[in-house]
Design a protein around this motif. Sequence first.
Motif, mmCIF file in Angstrom:
data_model
loop_
_atom_site.group_PDB
_atom_site.id
_atom_site.type_symbol
_atom_site.label_atom_id
_atom_site.label_comp_id
_atom_site.label_asym_id
_atom_site.label_seq_id
_atom_site.Cartn_x
_atom_site.Cartn_y
_atom_site.Cartn_z
ATOM 1 N N THR A 57 -9.519 -9.062 -5.677
ATOM 2 C CA THR A 57 -8.633 -8.405 -5.818
ATOM 3 C C THR A 57 -7.237 -9.033 -4.901
ATOM 4 O O THR A 57 -6.495 -9.453 -5.524
ATOM 5 N N ARG A 58 -7.456 -9.398 -3.915
ATOM 6 C CA ARG A 58 -6.404 -9.924 -2.887
ATOM 7 C C ARG A 58 -6.022 -11.170 -3.535
ATOM 8 O O ARG A 58 -4.811 -11.417 -3.492
ATOM 9 N N ILE A 65 1.485 -12.497 -8.005
ATOM 10 C CA ILE A 65 2.645 -11.980 -7.602
ATOM 11 C C ILE A 65 3.812 -13.229 -6.875
ATOM 12 O O ILE A 65 4.668 -13.012 -7.119
ATOM 13 N N LYS A 69 7.046 -14.378 -8.362
ATOM 14 C CA LYS A 69 8.238 -14.456 -7.408
ATOM 15 C C LYS A 69 8.929 -15.656 -7.665
ATOM 16 O O LYS A 69 10.260 -15.680 -7.647
ATOM 17 N N ARG A 268 -15.629 -0.905 5.941
ATOM 18 C CA ARG A 268 -15.286 -0.053 7.212
ATOM 19 C C ARG A 268 -16.312 0.449 8.159
ATOM 20 O O ARG A 268 -17.356 1.031 7.374
ATOM 21 N N GLU A 278 -5.953 0.355 11.151
ATOM 22 C CA GLU A 278 -4.377 0.577 10.967
ATOM 23 C C GLU A 278 -3.980 0.891 12.488
ATOM 24 O O GLU A 278 -3.008 1.288 12.784
ATOM 25 N N VAL A 285 -3.044 -5.717 7.391
ATOM 26 C CA VAL A 285 -2.054 -5.787 6.398
ATOM 27 C C VAL A 285 -1.074 -6.919 6.490
ATOM 28 O O VAL A 285 -0.496 -7.193 5.226
ATOM 29 N N MET A 288 -2.266 -9.794 4.213
ATOM 30 C CA MET A 288 -2.252 -9.615 3.023
ATOM 31 C C MET A 288 -0.712 -9.937 2.677
ATOM 32 O O MET A 288 -0.649 -10.563 1.759
ATOM 33 N N LYS A 289 0.074 -9.251 3.365
ATOM 34 C CA LYS A 289 1.401 -9.708 3.217
ATOM 35 C C LYS A 289 1.914 -11.127 3.182
ATOM 36 O O LYS A 289 2.419 -11.551 2.357
ATOM 37 N N VAL A 292 1.089 -13.602 0.197
ATOM 38 C CA VAL A 292 1.684 -13.748 -0.862
ATOM 39 C C VAL A 292 2.983 -15.050 -0.522
ATOM 40 O O VAL A 292 3.095 -15.648 -1.494
ATOM 41 N N ASP C 92 -8.106 1.611 -0.263
ATOM 42 C CA ASP C 92 -8.111 0.305 0.383
ATOM 43 C C ASP C 92 -7.644 -0.561 -0.571
ATOM 44 O O ASP C 92 -6.688 -1.548 -0.278
ATOM 45 N N THR C 93 -7.728 -0.379 -1.814
ATOM 46 C CA THR C 93 -7.154 -1.004 -2.923
ATOM 47 C C THR C 93 -5.654 -0.794 -2.722
ATOM 48 O O THR C 93 -4.777 -1.753 -3.096
ATOM 49 N N VAL C 95 -3.908 0.215 -0.132
ATOM 50 C CA VAL C 95 -3.405 -0.495 0.978
ATOM 51 C C VAL C 95 -2.953 -1.948 0.695
ATOM 52 O O VAL C 95 -2.191 -2.403 1.032
ATOM 53 N N THR C 96 -3.989 -2.565 -0.070
ATOM 54 C CA THR C 96 -3.700 -3.982 -0.513
ATOM 55 C C THR C 96 -2.557 -4.063 -1.499
ATOM 56 O O THR C 96 -1.694 -4.944 -1.010
ATOM 57 N N LEU C 97 -2.439 -3.368 -2.508
ATOM 58 C CA LEU C 97 -1.411 -3.594 -3.397
ATOM 59 C C LEU C 97 -0.083 -3.022 -2.746
ATOM 60 O O LEU C 97 0.920 -4.021 -3.105
ATOM 61 N N ALA C 99 0.355 -3.668 0.305
ATOM 62 C CA ALA C 99 0.972 -4.816 1.435
ATOM 63 C C ALA C 99 1.201 -6.167 0.315
ATOM 64 O O ALA C 99 2.420 -6.924 0.869
ATOM 65 N N LEU C 100 0.725 -6.309 -0.778
ATOM 66 C CA LEU C 100 1.321 -7.370 -1.533
ATOM 67 C C LEU C 100 2.792 -7.229 -2.120
ATOM 68 O O LEU C 100 3.281 -7.951 -2.886
ATOM 69 N N GLY C 101 3.315 -6.037 -2.107
ATOM 70 C CA GLY C 101 4.488 -5.771 -2.413
ATOM 71 C C GLY C 101 4.650 -4.896 -3.773
ATOM 72 O O GLY C 101 5.855 -5.262 -4.410
ATOM 73 N N VAL C 102 3.600 -4.193 -4.056
ATOM 74 C CA VAL C 102 3.655 -3.387 -5.522
ATOM 75 C C VAL C 102 4.441 -2.276 -5.273
ATOM 76 O O VAL C 102 4.221 -1.546 -3.820
ATOM 77 N N ILE C 123 0.526 3.929 5.574
ATOM 78 C CA ILE C 123 0.237 2.428 5.511
ATOM 79 C C ILE C 123 0.437 2.313 3.921
ATOM 80 O O ILE C 123 0.574 0.932 3.507
#
Lengths: 306, 306, 306
Positions: A57-58, A65, A69, A268, A278, A285, A288-289, A292, C92-93, C95-97, C99-102, C123
């Motif tokens: 996913t990530r 993305i 961008k 978890r 968190e 987090v 993950m940011k 990109v 968690d999905t 949370v990821t999206l 963080a990715l900017g969705v 979050i």
Amino acid sequence: MTLIAKIDHFVSVEDLTNEQILLLLKRASAFKQKDSWLWDSPKKQIFAANLFFENSTRTHNSFYIAQRKLGMDVLELDVKTSSLQKGETLYDTLVTLSALGVNVVVIRSNVKRYWENLINAPIIDCHVVNGGDGSGGHPSQCLLDLMTIQEEFGAFSDLRVAIVGDLIHSRVARSNMQMLTRFGAKIIFSGPKEWHNEEFDHYGQFLPLDDLIDKVDVLMMLRVQHERHNNQQNFSKEEYHKLYGLTKERAKRLQKRAIIMHPAPINRDVEIASVLVESPKSKIVEQMKNGVYARMAILEAVMSSR
Amino acid sequence: MTLIAKIDHFVSVEDLTNEQILLLLKRASAFKQKDSWLWDSPKKQIFAANLFFENSTRTHNSFYIAQRKLGMDVLELDVKTSSLQKGETLYDTLVTLSALGVNVVVIRSNVKRYWENLINAPIIDCHVVNGGDGSGGHPSQCLLDLMTIQEEFGAFSDLRVAIVGDLIHSRVARSNMQMLTRFGAKIIFSGPKEWHNEEFDHYGQFLPLDDLIDKVDVLMMLRVQHERHNNQQNFSKEEYHKLYGLTKERAKRLQKRAIIMHPAPINRDVEIASVLVESPKSKIVEQMKNGVYARMAILEAVMSSR
Amino acid sequence: MTLIAKIDHFVSVEDLTNEQILLLLKRASAFKQKDSWLWDSPKKQIFAANLFFENSTRTHNSFYIAQRKLGMDVLELDVKTSSLQKGETLYDTLVTLSALGVNVVVIRSNVKRYWENLINAPIIDCHVVNGGDGSGGHPSQCLLDLMTIQEEFGAFSDLRVAIVGDLIHSRVARSNMQMLTRFGAKIIFSGPKEWHNEEFDHYGQFLPLDDLIDKVDVLMMLRVQHERHNNQQNFSKEEYHKLYGLTKERAKRLQKRAIIMHPAPINRDVEIASVLVESPKSKIVEQMKNGVYARMAILEAVMSSR
């Protein structure tokens, strides 16, 4: 004048110079600060293709993305319905994508160093970006990890970094230990003995988690990769957490300035107590940011190489 | 003034006039030369949808890139997760896509002439483009083949074209033999007798490969479509290559000006010796390149019809 | 000045005020009339992600087209190849999206009220749009149904609306009966007794189709959801059609101004005689058209909330 690392194919961080890595990190931070178009608008359309032979996913979405961008057009190859199902090789798929006008291909595969016959083929005119090659490397993850550490501490020199868990199955562990060592950090390993081998001894000591928890600046927890363990699990989730995981108790012993990292997806209450994910010390987090922006820098670097 | 063939639905080349085909070829070449926006920017968004019921890398991605080069928005229908799985017919799917505002639909299906009830339905307001209909036709492939031959020889008249291999399962063979005959080329067939029938006799002789190899201008090798052969294979790969394939030895007997074509994906060392794929006589990569431009011309033609 | 309903998360119509619903309907009509960019161009890219855990052609594609018409970048999450397969939770999905900017996530799930732990998580910084939650609700479908009725009759007050068929499995039935009642319409139910229960009694009578057919303004036929019936079907298609379907004979008894609706996909000759689907009284195609504009209004509303 903007300095951009010019890299023909981004396949392994180990092959990059320190200067190239620092340029990539600088550029990734610049993308993050502006979150806007820094790149010289391309005169013509750029086509990127994503080929993911393993679930993700990530990494996959993060590349997508980043591509968008940068204004790229993205071709998502559905591995399950493509001609790869008719027995076509990766080589011939790239011959095709190159002929169709694709400029850059992001590939995740379980084949180590799958790119070797691709990047030197005169008939293939695509930049290859490695989205992970089996238990080999995961260079874009390494770059975003470096970015996250650099953001926090400014430099790598003399930082104490623990890498904990499923070492032998981890693409992340190998790239990170090499790069962090190169930039002057000290590595320590921990986790189950069965998932450690002599390959790691060159880079750092192997210690029980309780012996290192109060001495590290960065605690990198690795994912237990259930899908790569063929034999039955030796630990229950509870056992693993108690013996090798970041429990709430252990977290209290962390230094004030210490940060927690994890490449995710997280199990978890296995690698990390759920509540800590968190918590303020967690940079998960942020990783993950940063992914990109690191990937924007990578894509820019390969597209700038010619 | 630019002349554009106006074709409501692009479903079979056999239904087109010679003039329409030549206009499409001219336009495809123009797109190739400029590799840029030739088309009058549309005033409003154009939505294209791709519906591929059969695996395909080349055709599908080639249409996608052509659509994006023309600035279209693309809807990729995942056949496996769409309501087609709830038993919805292709007709009702197109009713839906039309209602949603989709302007052009590219369909690959294993149902011969699947479009017959679609293109005359008053309720469906989409242009249909055939991406292949079973063992019926593959008109966009035919167009790109014609384009590749025309680029090489300037004209079709009196060219000697051999079509070799899995004739009865080939969409490509049928369309090409008809169109090339129409434009004055001479067709010869070769390959296993089991994969040839009287349908082809009207268009040309059936000869052993060794009897024609030094006399042809164009050698079109067809893919052995393993997935369409239900009964067990009659030949080993080695046998097929030796008896019906383009071996290195046979290639030496080709005329100087002769070219090698193949619709791909190639079974290397079956239809063609692997080393010949990237040899100077091979136009296989050029065919793939031309596919994008031919499809741009097709999409432009249907969008210009109203 | 344009009034736009500002809604943080669009998860159920029941939670909206009448004013919010009427604003959404007004805005949807405006989008339909212009079929053009009404929205203030966003200064920065907007990323939408679509997460469909259940098959869907209409809803999914309709959201996609609405997103593209609003100039959004769209991330299509392939549920089958994402990390959700590695056991990652929806939480968690997201949370990821995030963080990715969705910015906005459209979710269809079979879990009732799946959004409860998502929309209050500090979050997660994504707007959630409900594309259907199991047998819970399907609020965007409800909005497009209201839009279609309003277009036809101008208002809802005192309209007689029959909802017919697979009531207990229908997300559509529940939302529509509640909203239509709220706006003053009278509801009547019909269909097999097995698919009706006391839950519906509060909203209207349950009558045989033949007793109500000549008295209704709106006839809403529901889809027989074969995939949700675990036990073997109690009716053959022919029986169902004869007993509970809109046959050609019944259609003749409809009032002149009555309209036929269906959320589609239709089981032709089960819920409705096939020829009636495209008859003048049928608003089924119009419902699909309106779906795009209703979803544009929804996406605009959530993106305008902050």
